[in-house]
Design an enzyme around this catalytic site. Structure first.
Site: not given
Lengths: 322, 205
Positions: B56-57, B87, B184, B186
């Protein structure tokens, strides 16, 4: 690392779609479990109003959980606890940028469908609300929206995962401000994980089959869980967390993050406490940082809390045998 | 040459997945490097490469303001240390970010990547999706894009190289020592993007 695979064949929640003529797939395990991965090391806060949701977001919550009443008020009110008003959920979604979750009753397929249509980011099939079907939880593979479920033991957690839960949390005892049950549940899950891991390492398949029968889940799920030595989905702590030290302790027991229910907005210092719990969750490895977080709250303003031995209603037992 | 020190910003989010992908990429590239989880300004200042993971930014921005990590991050990135923002990490790196529903918000940003970002650009979680994409400018012809409540870039400055687009929306960019994606990598088994990033670290040494 937690594997993201695990879709069952022909899960109805997986949808082929297109965005401006580009083929896309929605509702896969990678997307549903992956969403939970983005919440890791974070705090999800129970809220009942837009104002509380904004306080939570400003404090650094990774998500908010919308309820009609906070768990401790559910206890006081008695009666039937149902999913929150769609208008309030919508209002909250329009006023915060972080993900918004909401609770539905255990087994209530249509409360879940309504929440999915309302476009919440995750649905909590929760024992805090009055169960609609004690014998059957929702078959969560039918949904494109991910679900989180509570569990008191490895068996319960695996049964929920087999039904399609993308995330697990401990049940604890909600609305009590007493963290003891959450600690009991995570320790039990950890103990049982150690047991099946050691059986896996010994190569005794017959004993793993016995465990699968005991847990009432498929052998494949038990074997995969035993191999990786942890739950195959993100696992948060929940139920009775009231202070920064509570949150840090549960993180140290291996939880991937925490849910805080009544603990924040039933306290008289909600704004400071929300930030303090976030700090303690992020920096749990550093006792000095947790002390600083604990210093931000005043114990005289903590919710009073309840002794779990003398409760009229044990929420954690709801849906537990199914 | 001393061993490189690669850090994953570990305030919140999918840190472990990036840790594993980076280890695999380093191994594949035959590079000697340590990978660590970093939270404090002191740990950040010692890095030769940094990944800001998904999460969450707003939370990451606020927390890095609290402990001084924000300034440390800005310092090493301005100093040329390669950074990979995924992201939430891409949002945090940007100069400008608005939410699709809420419009402008006052979230803290690093103010380095010259792009205008739309948060939750493809909708809420139910609209999260996977799709086949490509990043031809860096030689990746096919990649499984995992978009979770993903942001997208609406406009970018002249110094920003666009690596990939989804229809009109920009989903991967490079600006000097900065690599950023909406999706993403990852969460897939494909380490080609992480490999591209560790090559950036190798070249900067």
């Amino acid at each position: 690392m937690i594997p993201l695979s695990g879709d069952i064949p022909n899960a109805k929640g997986i949808k082929s779609d297109s965005i401006d003529s580009i083929d896309v797939t929605k509702g896969t395990s990678t997307l549903k479990r992956g969403f939970a991965h983005m919440l890791k090391n974070g705090v999800v806060m129970d809220v009942t109003t837009v104002e509380q949701a904004q306080i939570a977001e400003e404090a650094g919550a990774v998500s908010v959980m919308v309820l009609d009443k906070l768990p401790s008020d559910v206890r006081k009110a008695g009666g039937v606890a149902r999913t929150a008003s769609i208008r309030i959920i919508q209002d909250i979604m329009d006023n915060v940028t972080i993900p918004v979750m909401a609770k539905c009753r255990i087994g209530h397929v249509y409360e879940a469908k309504v929440l999915a249509e309302a476009n919440v980011d995750m649905i909590d099939e929760s024992e805090v609300l009055t169960p609609a079907d004690e014998n059957h939880h929702i078959w969560k593979w039918d949904y494109t929206t991910p679900f989180v479920n509570g569990a008191r033991s490895l068996a319960e957690a695996l049964r929920r995962i087999e039904e399609g839960a993308a995330m697990i949390r401990t049940k604890g005892e909600p609305g009590t401000g007493n963290v003891a049950e959450a600690i009991l549940h995570i320790k039990k899950v950890n103990d049982e994980l150690r047991t099946i891991k050691s059986i896996f390492d010994s190569g005794d398949k017959q004993d793993l089959v016995r465990m699968a029968r005991e847990f009432k889940v498929s052998f494949d799920l038990v074997e995969e869980t035993a191999r990786i030595g942890r739950l195959p989905v993100v696992n948060f702590a929940a139920g009775g967390i009231a202070t920064p030290a509570d949150a840090a302790y549960l993180m140290s027991l291996g939880c991937d993050g925490v849910f805080v229910g009544s603990g924040i907005f039933k306290a008289d210092d909600a704004r400071e406490r929300a930030r303090a719990v976030v700090l303690a969750t992020t920096f749990w490895e550093d006792p000095k940082a947790v002390k600083e977080a604990q210093k931000m709250i005043n114990e005289k303003q903590s919710m009073l809390g309840l002794d779990v031995d003398n409760l009229e209603l044990r929420m954690q037992d709801r849906g537990g045998s199914a | 040459m001393t061993e490189s020190n690669v850090g994953i910003l570990a305030l919140q989010g999918d840190v472990t997945e990036n840790f594993m992908a980076t280890m695999a990429a380093l191994h594949d590239a035959g590079m000697d490097a340590t990978v660590s989880q970093v939270k404090t300004p002191d740990q950040i200042s010692k890095l030769d490469g940094l990944i800001i993971p998904g999460g969450e930014s707003t939370m990451m921005g606020q927390l890095s303001m609290v402990n001084g990590a924000m300034n440390a991050l800005k310092e090493i990135i301005d100093g040329g240390t390669p950074v990979f923002g995924i992201c939430a990490g891409m949002i945090l790196l940007s100069k400008n970010s608005t939410d699709r529903v809420m419009g402008s918000t006052e979230q803290p940003l690093l103010d380095i990547l010259d792009v205008e970002i739309e948060r939750n650009s493809f909708g809420r979680q139910k609209d999260s999706f996977q799709a086949e994409i490509s990043l031809d400018p860096i030689g990746i012809s096919s990649f499984q894009g995992v978009f979770i409540r993903a942001p997208a870039i609406l406009t970018s400055g002249s110094n920003v190289e666009v690596l990939s687009k989804f229809n009109e929306k920009i989903i991967a960019v490079k600006q000097g020592n900065i690599l950023a994606t909406s999706f993403h990598p990852e969460l897939t088994q494909d380490i080609s993007l992480h490999k591209h990033f560790v090559e950036m670290i190798k070249e900067s040494n």
